[in-house]
Structures are given as structure tokens and as C-alpha cells.
Scaffold this active site. Structure first.
Site, PDB file in Angstrom:
ATOM      1  N   THR A 184      -7.305  12.897   2.191  1.00 41.84           N
ATOM      2  CA  THR A 184      -6.381  13.184   1.670  1.00 41.84           C
ATOM      3  C   THR A 184      -6.427  12.055   0.000  1.00 41.84           C
ATOM      4  O   THR A 184      -5.912  12.109  -1.263  1.00 41.84           O
ATOM      5  CB  THR A 184      -5.061  12.843   2.028  1.00 41.84           C
ATOM      6  OG1 THR A 184      -4.587  14.192   2.846  1.00 41.84           O
ATOM      7  CG2 THR A 184      -3.552  12.523   1.142  1.00 41.84           C
ATOM      8  N   TYR A 189       0.723  24.363   3.987  1.00 43.31           N
ATOM      9  CA  TYR A 189       0.768  25.865   3.937  1.00 43.31           C
ATOM     10  C   TYR A 189       1.033  26.594   4.349  1.00 43.31           C
ATOM     11  O   TYR A 189       1.931  27.481   4.824  1.00 43.31           O
ATOM     12  CB  TYR A 189      -0.323  26.084   2.057  1.00 43.31           C
ATOM     13  CG  TYR A 189       1.298  27.096   1.348  1.00 43.31           C
ATOM     14  CD1 TYR A 189       1.636  26.274   0.381  1.00 43.31           C
ATOM     15  CD2 TYR A 189       1.046  28.265   1.250  1.00 43.31           C
ATOM     16  CE1 TYR A 189       2.685  27.234  -0.629  1.00 43.31           C
ATOM     17  CE2 TYR A 189       1.705  28.826  -0.274  1.00 43.31           C
ATOM     18  CZ  TYR A 189       2.539  28.664  -0.412  1.00 43.31           C
ATOM     19  OH  TYR A 189       3.269  29.304  -1.016  1.00 43.31           O
ATOM     20  N   TYR A 199      -7.376  16.666  12.722  1.00 48.62           N
ATOM     21  CA  TYR A 199      -6.997  15.316  11.776  1.00 48.62           C
ATOM     22  C   TYR A 199      -5.422  15.938  11.362  1.00 48.62           C
ATOM     23  O   TYR A 199      -5.271  17.224  11.870  1.00 48.62           O
ATOM     24  CB  TYR A 199      -7.231  15.172  10.522  1.00 48.62           C
ATOM     25  CG  TYR A 199      -6.201  14.304   9.031  1.00 48.62           C
ATOM     26  CD1 TYR A 199      -5.715  13.691   9.667  1.00 48.62           C
ATOM     27  CD2 TYR A 199      -6.459  14.919   7.310  1.00 48.62           C
ATOM     28  CE1 TYR A 199      -4.692  12.889   8.631  1.00 48.62           C
ATOM     29  CE2 TYR A 199      -5.726  13.995   6.817  1.00 48.62           C
ATOM     30  CZ  TYR A 199      -5.130  12.967   7.491  1.00 48.62           C
ATOM     31  OH  TYR A 199      -3.939  12.318   6.776  1.00 48.62           O
ATOM     32  N   ARG A 244       2.448  16.608   5.844  1.00 46.20           N
ATOM     33  CA  ARG A 244       2.165  16.684   4.692  1.00 46.20           C
ATOM     34  C   ARG A 244       1.665  18.812   4.932  1.00 46.20           C
ATOM     35  O   ARG A 244       1.711  18.620   3.875  1.00 46.20           O
ATOM     36  CB  ARG A 244       0.204  15.842   4.470  1.00 46.20           C
ATOM     37  CG  ARG A 244       0.313  14.533   3.794  1.00 46.20           C
ATOM     38  CD  ARG A 244      -0.657  13.970   2.986  1.00 46.20           C
ATOM     39  NE  ARG A 244      -0.489  13.351   2.407  1.00 46.20           N
ATOM     40  CZ  ARG A 244      -0.619  12.617   1.193  1.00 46.20           C
ATOM     41  NH1 ARG A 244      -0.552  13.581   0.383  1.00 46.20           N
ATOM     42  NH2 ARG A 244      -0.377  11.652   0.504  1.00 46.20           N
ATOM     43  N   LYS A 259      -7.635  12.141  14.672  1.00 49.87           N
ATOM     44  CA  LYS A 259      -6.786  10.769  13.409  1.00 49.87           C
ATOM     45  C   LYS A 259      -5.522  12.025  13.620  1.00 49.87           C
ATOM     46  O   LYS A 259      -5.082  12.465  12.641  1.00 49.87           O
ATOM     47  CB  LYS A 259      -7.696  10.527  12.153  1.00 49.87           C
ATOM     48  CG  LYS A 259      -7.078  10.350  10.754  1.00 49.87           C
ATOM     49  CD  LYS A 259      -7.221  10.573   9.717  1.00 49.87           C
ATOM     50  CE  LYS A 259      -6.045   9.820   8.693  1.00 49.87           C
ATOM     51  NZ  LYS A 259      -6.077  10.064   7.125  1.00 49.87           N
ATOM     52  N   ILE A 265      -8.403   5.380  10.834  1.00 49.81           N
ATOM     53  CA  ILE A 265      -8.562   5.673   9.771  1.00 49.81           C
ATOM     54  C   ILE A 265      -7.513   5.194   8.261  1.00 49.81           C
ATOM     55  O   ILE A 265      -6.390   5.978   8.910  1.00 49.81           O
ATOM     56  CB  ILE A 265      -8.787   7.643   9.402  1.00 49.81           C
ATOM     57  CG1 ILE A 265      -9.670   7.543  10.763  1.00 49.81           C
ATOM     58  CG2 ILE A 265      -9.309   7.548   8.184  1.00 49.81           C
ATOM     59  CD1 ILE A 265     -10.615   8.983  10.948  1.00 49.81           C
TER      60      ILE A 265
END
Length: 296
Positions: free
Chosen positions: A43, A106, A132, A137, A162, A204
Site C-alpha cells: 500500500t 472491493y 495481509y 482499506r 501482516k 511491516i
């Protein structure tokens, strides 16, 4: 498999293109400052605005420049399973050590969909996968039961996570549910101290882009069980952790890097824009607090 301070690297731009020379210099500085692994095309690396060719080139440069000094965990996530697999295939070809694969965004897949997505990747690529989870997000949350199921299904393929869910109880959920060594990495700098205390192995990090030495020292203090020192370093870094998100990331961290290195600028790609005056002020003050700038 992975531990310590692992920067989610920014992707430097110059005149709208990837600045390969600056990226190589950033990688060298990170390694020399004690970063224990590198994550290109996450990201923070603005992977969502890179073309496919740029994405693969950034991973290739990172592997080349790291030259085996530290592992490279290549960002390979996509909301399309076939595209994620394609990124993994290229990362493996270039010599990356693992793939960081975000939950599909999405589409909002169910937990069954997540299991099918990551199972497909694990079955069709030999590259180890670091899950992740960042529901803020992606909207989709990789729930602890799903993580445990995936790891127990593919113990040699799905090697870590993560986690940026903000839920510290998940460190214990994962550890208890998996029942063996599993690499847990915080995805939130400000929560890395309690996450490490609960059993995580590192972070991270966004902040490590601009403060790699301090972040590496903080993680080492945690490994040494010197939590008095870890808290002291964390207190220096704490305002910076929050300043990195005073505006849309990675604009603040790119601004911070431009303040500490004259060979980096704060360019981001649309739809992101340079961070606001208020964000710049917060970053400057946090850099001074951390001892990375003399005055704001």
C-alpha cells in the site's frame, strides 16, 4: 521466517516515472540502518497506481539491490485471483522470498471466498505467502478462524500474516489456533509494542521508511525482552506513527523522507495529492520529537 523492522517501502517518483536510482539508494539505506526485510509494492508503495510493468520492475529492482542481504516480501495482492497469481509468478522469477497478499478488496468475498482465493494461490505457486489483513482499506476481514484454517491447510505455503485489523487479541487467537510457529507481524506501527508482547515477531512498517534505525532498535529491544528500552524508543516514535496518517498515505511519509533526504521528493500519483499544510506541520513536529530533525 520473518521478524524485526520491515519497511513497506515507498516507490519514489521523478517526473511521473519510477525513480529507480532513488529507490536503489533507499534500499541500501534501509539495509544499512538495520531493516530486517523489505516489502516493495505494498500500500505504501502505491501499488494501486503502478502499471503491471512498473509493479514487476519495482519488485525486480528491490531483489537485485537487496542482493540477498535481507529477504524481500513482494506485494502481490489483487482483487482478482488470477492477477495475484501472475504477480506471484513474476516475484518468484525475480527471486523474491515471499509474497505479501492482501485480502481481495472491493469484491467483498465471504470467508469461504477468502479460503478459496488463498488456497488457489497456495496450490499454484511455490512462493511462501504472508497474508495481509487490513479491513479498513479492503472492507473484507480475514477472520482468525479463516487464518487458522488456511495455515493448517497449507502449513508450508502460508507462513505469516501482516495484521492491521487493530485487534490485538488476534495475536493470541492465531497462536492458539495454529498451535505451531507462525510469523505474526503487526501492520500498525503504533500497536507493535503490545503486539510483540502478545507474541508477534515484528512489524511491516510505514514509519521505518523514515526512521529505519530507530525502528530496528525498537524491535531488537523487544526481542531482548528489554521492554523498558522498547517503551523509551516507542515514545520517541509514537507521534511519528500517527503523523504518517495525518493525510492519505503515503503522502505524509513521502513528505517526511523529503525532509530528511535531499535525494527524495514527496511526489505521489493521482488520485493522491501532496499532503496538506496541517499534515506537514504534524510530520515536522514528529520528526523533531524523534530526533530526526533539529527544528521544524
Amino acid at each position: 521466517m520473518f521478524s524485526g523492522s520491515i519497511p513497506a517501502l515507498v516507490t519514489p517518483f521523478a517526473d511521473g516515472a519510477v525513480d529507480e536510482a532513488a529507490f536503489r539508494r533507499l534500499i541500501d539505506w534501509q539495509i544499512e540502518s538495520g531493516s530486517s526485510a523489505l516489502v516493495p509494492c505494498g500500500t505504501t508503495g502505491e501499488a494501486s497506481t503502478l502499471s503491471v510493468d512498473e509493479h514487476h520492475r519495482v519488485v525486480q529492482i528491490c531483489v537485485e539491490q537487496a542482493a540477498g542481504r535481507v529477504p524481500v516480501i513482494a506485494g502481490c495482492g489483487s482483487n482478482d485471483t488470477a492477477t495475484a497469481l501472475m504477480h506471484m509468478e513474476h516475484a518468484a522469477r525475480y527471486g523474491a522470498d515471499a509474497a505479501l497478499v492482501v485480502a481481495p478488496y472491493y469484491n467483498r468475498p465471504s470467508q469461504a471466498g477468502l479460503i478459496a482465493h488463498f488456497s488457489h494461490l497456495a496450490k499454484h505457486s511455490d512462493l511462501p505467502i504472508v497474508l495481509y489483513n487490513v479491513p479498513g482499506r479492503t472492507v473484507t476481514d480475514i477472520e482468525p478462524e479463516t487464518v487458522c484454517d488456511l495455515v493448517n491447510l497449507f502449513p508450508d505455503r502460508i507462513v505469516g500474516i501482516k495484521d492491521a485489523s487493530g485487534d490485538l487479541s488476534r495475536v493470541v487467537d492465531h497462536r492458539m489456533g495454529i498451535g505451531r510457529s507462525f510469523c505474526q507481524l503487526s501492520g500498525d506501527d503504533e500497536l507493535s509494542l503490545p503486539a510483540n508482547a502478545a507474541g508477534a515477531a515484528g512489524c511491516i512498517s510505514v514509519t521505518a521508511n523514515v526512521a529505519p534505525k530507530l525502528c530496528a532498535e525498537f524491535q531488537q529491544a523487544c526481542v531482548d525482552n528489554d521492554f523498558a528500552l522498547a517503551r523509551k524508543i516507542n515514545d520517541r516514535l509514537y507521534p511519528l506513527h500517527y503523523a504518517m496518517f495525518e493525510d492519505s498515505s503515503p503522502a505524509p511519509v513521502k513528505y517526511a523522507l523529503s525532509r530528511v533526504h535531499d535525494w527524495l521528493n514527496d511526489s505521489v500519483r493521482l488520485p493522491l495529492t501532496a499532503c496538506s499544510e496541517a499534515a506537514r506541520k504534524a510530520v515536522d513536529e514528529a520528526l523533531v520529537h524523534a530526533g530526526l530533525l533539529e527544528t521544524a
